[in-house]
Motif scaffolding. Structure first.
Motif, short mmCIF file in Angstrom:
data_model
loop_
_atom_site.label_atom_id
_atom_site.label_comp_id
_atom_site.label_asym_id
_atom_site.label_seq_id
_atom_site.Cartn_x
_atom_site.Cartn_y
_atom_site.Cartn_z
N GLN B 220 0.83 -1.21 0.00
CA GLN B 220 0.00 0.00 0.00
C GLN B 220 0.86 1.25 0.00
O GLN B 220 0.47 2.27 -0.54
CB GLN B 220 -0.91 -0.04 1.24
CG GLN B 220 -2.11 0.88 1.19
CD GLN B 220 -1.88 2.17 1.93
OE1 GLN B 220 -0.84 2.36 2.57
NE2 GLN B 220 -2.83 3.08 1.83
N GLN B 221 2.04 1.16 0.60
CA GLN B 221 2.91 2.33 0.72
C GLN B 221 3.61 2.71 -0.58
O GLN B 221 3.91 3.88 -0.79
CB GLN B 221 3.98 2.09 1.79
CG GLN B 221 3.44 2.11 3.20
CD GLN B 221 2.84 3.45 3.55
OE1 GLN B 221 3.45 4.49 3.35
NE2 GLN B 221 1.62 3.44 4.05
N ASP B 224 1.86 1.53 -7.27
CA ASP B 224 0.88 2.30 -8.03
C ASP B 224 -0.28 1.41 -8.43
O ASP B 224 -1.43 1.77 -8.30
CB ASP B 224 1.54 2.91 -9.26
CG ASP B 224 2.67 3.82 -8.86
OD1 ASP B 224 2.38 4.89 -8.31
OD2 ASP B 224 3.84 3.45 -9.04
N HIS B 241 -5.38 1.63 -4.71
CA HIS B 241 -6.44 1.96 -3.75
C HIS B 241 -7.76 1.30 -4.16
O HIS B 241 -8.46 0.74 -3.33
CB HIS B 241 -6.61 3.47 -3.66
CG HIS B 241 -5.37 4.19 -3.23
ND1 HIS B 241 -4.70 3.86 -2.07
CD2 HIS B 241 -4.65 5.19 -3.80
CE1 HIS B 241 -3.64 4.64 -1.94
NE2 HIS B 241 -3.59 5.45 -2.99
N SER B 261 -8.04 3.03 1.79
CA SER B 261 -6.66 3.27 1.40
C SER B 261 -6.58 4.58 0.62
O SER B 261 -7.34 4.77 -0.33
CB SER B 261 -6.19 2.09 0.54
OG SER B 261 -4.93 2.34 -0.01
N SER B 263 -4.22 8.15 -0.92
CA SER B 263 -3.03 8.97 -1.18
C SER B 263 -3.49 10.41 -1.10
O SER B 263 -4.29 10.83 -1.94
CB SER B 263 -2.50 8.76 -2.60
OG SER B 263 -1.92 7.52 -2.74
N GLN B 299 3.01 14.40 -0.41
CA GLN B 299 1.91 13.45 -0.58
C GLN B 299 2.11 12.33 0.43
O GLN B 299 3.25 11.97 0.73
CB GLN B 299 2.00 12.89 -2.00
CG GLN B 299 0.83 12.05 -2.43
CD GLN B 299 -0.24 12.87 -3.10
OE1 GLN B 299 -0.04 14.06 -3.34
NE2 GLN B 299 -1.39 12.28 -3.37
N ARG B 301 0.81 8.35 1.71
CA ARG B 301 -0.02 7.15 1.62
C ARG B 301 -0.48 6.79 3.02
O ARG B 301 0.35 6.69 3.92
CB ARG B 301 0.79 5.98 1.08
CG ARG B 301 1.24 6.10 -0.35
CD ARG B 301 0.15 5.61 -1.27
NE ARG B 301 0.57 5.76 -2.65
CZ ARG B 301 0.97 4.75 -3.42
NH1 ARG B 301 1.03 3.54 -2.94
NH2 ARG B 301 1.30 4.97 -4.67
N CYS B 302 -1.76 6.63 3.22
CA CYS B 302 -2.23 6.22 4.54
C CYS B 302 -3.45 5.34 4.41
O CYS B 302 -4.02 5.18 3.34
CB CYS B 302 -2.54 7.46 5.39
SG CYS B 302 -3.78 8.51 4.65
N THR B 381 0.10 5.06 8.73
CA THR B 381 0.99 5.00 7.57
C THR B 381 2.13 4.07 7.94
O THR B 381 2.41 3.84 9.11
CB THR B 381 1.48 6.41 7.17
OG1 THR B 381 2.26 6.27 5.98
CG2 THR B 381 2.33 7.04 8.25
#
Lengths: 239, 384
Positions: B220-221, B224, B241, B261, B263, B299, B301-302, B381
């Motif tokens: 997920q981190q 793409d 996502h 999920s 960004s 930006q 990712r979380c 995250t």
């Protein structure tokens, strides 16, 4: 020249040539056996190991028949070289190669099996072809086993008696090796010369074996790391 | 074959069909395992490959790398320069050997050459790389290896060994880098470090990567796109996502932790009270606990676990919980004693699990308007 000295020279020539031939044919054979998965593997392994259990005279007897000019191998040899194969230096080298084969193939096969495929796959993905991988990965990592295989092959050939007696006879400068010379002295009740030869063979073998183990010492610890690493790799793959 | 949901957004982003792409149409049959994959994978950034063990993830990577020999079908790689190379075409009897494919692979176990030093391992790759363009020093800098170059490889820690393996793979200058669970043997600190490094390398060298993992948190981190495999088949493929959100509703909730999920752009690094504000849309922010590592980033990712969000019917103005969003229930999915709600807030779907008991008590129905609330600490995250 002293006949015992001549026998020593013949012995060393035979053993050196045998060891070189054994490394050349033993390495690919050991590699093939290590990678082989077919059920015929056990049959080839048994054939390679036969000299370990067979009385040398049995091997010598069949080789004597094969090498005689009446049979095909002997005939072909005579046509190609113009000389008889039986009772020649070439005959005792061929006999030694067969007789000492397991001493070279088995340590190499074991080393190749322990090395496994993982590092070879890594090498291939970095662009190394099969020959390149052998010299850049396999050889340096199994160096200790090559030294062991060559030394055992050499020492075992020096100590050979039965096969040579059957196919070589006792021709000075051609097939009269140390072990045969020793037998002659005993037959002639010349115990003084027999003692001299026996003691020197005993000492030489002792020194040679000690040298093998000494040479193996530093590599062996390195090798251990490698096998531990390989075992760990196997385990983590299983998980 | 194409009966799995594909996110067209992910596939249609290609400007033309010369973009870097990996075309797979392969099948592998073992006694107890079949793999059959027909898929065009656009090579954008890092593509994640996710699935349980024995789902065929590693087998797929080995097939692409050329280590899997009993394979039928075709694999074609189109690189950055729009050059297509057939790696396998079993009908034409064509199979490139691994050393001819220009594909790198970082294994789970680093597989370093124990008879060489770190430098020796790296030079092994450099020597065999035809017309190399990369600067050795740049790669050493990216992988932070300058201090250990003369060490023996068995003196290194697990994280260092994987960095050497990564650097070695990069120095062979592959057109595609495959990563087979490279972090699975590492501690959390080394994992984050290596993940950041991978992202950085991907951007600096614009090297496409396929990254196999059974950890959705890691994928997920950095990824793409995400490819999900189960029992040797493609279950899902597309934007990371969207694929995670589709997995939420797949009823086999054991495959992932159900989550939202995201960004999101960082709007305020620190609001003065130790919270970072992320812009969900033009009007709404989400607050999360501030971390020094966010300072250089724009930006983030979380993700928010579905079990960390609760529902209220009126706006919770008197609550300590900082995040509340207004939304409409889009979908209700009953799963044993729980209910998974999909709630549409602004332009974003959020996923919420509540007990069936609460759902009955609040008598929630589709198209009902509700408030979501979750703590700042529920916004997680992986990279710190």
């Amino acid at each position: 020249m002293n006949s015992d000295l001549q026998a020593l020279i013949t012995t060393l020539e035979m053993a050196a040539l045998t060891t070189i031939i054994l490394l050349i044919i033993g390495t690919p054979l050991a590699w093939y056996l290590a990678k082989m998965t077919s059920r015929f593997k056990v049959i080839i392994e048994a054939v390679v190991a036969l000299p370990l259990v067979l009385p040398p005279t049995v091997l010598g007897f069949y080789l004597l028949i094969a090498f005689s000019p009446e049979h095909l191998p002997g005939q072909l040899w005579q046509q190609a070289t113009g000389q008889q194969l039986a009772f020649s230096f070439s005959a005792i080298v061929i006999g030694s190669v067969l007789y000492s084969l397991p001493f070279v193939v088995q340590p190499l096969q074991k080393a190749f099996e322990q090395l496994g495929d993982s590092l070879l796959e890594a090498g291939a993905l970095l662009g190394a072809g099969p020959i390149d991988r052998f010299f850049s990965i396999v050889l340096p990592l199994t160096k200790a086993s090559f030294i062991t295989a060559a030394s055992l092959g050499f020492a075992h050939t020096v100590g050979e008696f039965g096969v040579i007696l059957m196919i070589g006879g006792n021709i000075p400068g051609e097939t009269r090796v140390l072990s045969i010379a020793l037998f002659d002295h005993v037959e002639a009740f010349d115990y003084a010369r027999a003692h001299l030869l026996s003691i020197s063979l005993l000492m030489t073998s002792m020194v040679l074996l000690a040298a093998i183990y000494w040479l193996n010492l530093p590599q062996r610890s390195k090798y251990k790391d490698l096998t531990v690493q390989a075992a760990r790799d196997e385990k983590s793959i299983d998980e | 074959m194409n009966n799995y949901p594909i996110n067209n957004a992910a596939l249609n982003n290609r400007p033309n069909n010369k973009a870097p792409q990996l075309d797979l149409n392969i099948s592998i049959n073992y006694q107890q395992f079949d793999l059959a994959i027909e898929l065009a994978v656009p090579l954008i950034g890092i593509t994640g490959i996710f699935g349980h063990s024995a789902s065929g993830k590693s087998t797929l990577l080995r097939a692409i790398a050329g280590l899997e020999t009993s394979l039928r079908g075709e694999i074609t790689l189109t690189d950055k320069a729009s050059v297509s190379k057939i790696l396998v075409n079993s009908e034409q009897g064509l199979t490139l050997k691994p050393e001819q494919r220009q594909i790198g692979l970082v294994f789970q176990n680093s597989r370093l050459f124990t008879h060489l030093t770190v430098l020796g391992n790296l030079e092994y790759a450099v020597k065999r790389c035809k017309n190399s363009h990369l600067s050795f020093d740049e790669v050493i800098e990216l992988t932070e290896l300058s201090a250990v170059l003369n060490h023996r490889v068995n003196q290194l820690s697990g994280g260092q060994q994987q960095r050497v393996a990564l650097a070695r793979a990069i120095l062979a200058e592959p057109k595609l880098l495959l990563l087979d669970e490279p972090l699975s043997a590492l501690d959390r600190h080394s994992k984050t470090q290596l993940l950041k490094m991978m992202l950085n390398i991907q951007k600096q060298l614009s090297l496409p990567m396929l990254y196999v993992s059974h950890s959705l948190d890691e994928l997920q981190q950095v990824c793409d796109n995400l490819l999900v495999l189960a029992e040797g088949k493609v279950v899902n493929f597309g934007n990371i996502h969207q694929v995670i959100h589709q997995l939420n509703n797949d009823n086999n909730s054991d495959i992932i932790h159900q989550q939202t999920s995201l960004s999101l752009p960082i709007k305020t690094f620190n609001n003065g009270h130790g919270l970072t504000a992320l812009a969900l849309n033009a009007h709404e922010d989400i607050f999360m606990v501030c971390d020094q590592a966010f300072e250089q980033q724009t930006q983030l990712r979380c993700f928010i676990l579905a079990s960390d969000i609760s529902i209220t019917l009126t706006e919770p103005t008197n609550s300590s919980i900082v995040n509340h969003l207004f939304g409409t229930i889009k979908q209700i999915n009953h799963q044993q004693n729980n209910v998974l709600l999909t709630v549409h807030c602004g332009s974003q779907d959020f996923f919420v699990t509540i007990s069936a008991f609460s759902q009955q008590k609040l008598s929630l129905t589709i198209r009902q308007q509700v408030y979501l609330q979750f703590k700042a600490s529920a916004v997680r995250t992986f990279i710190h």
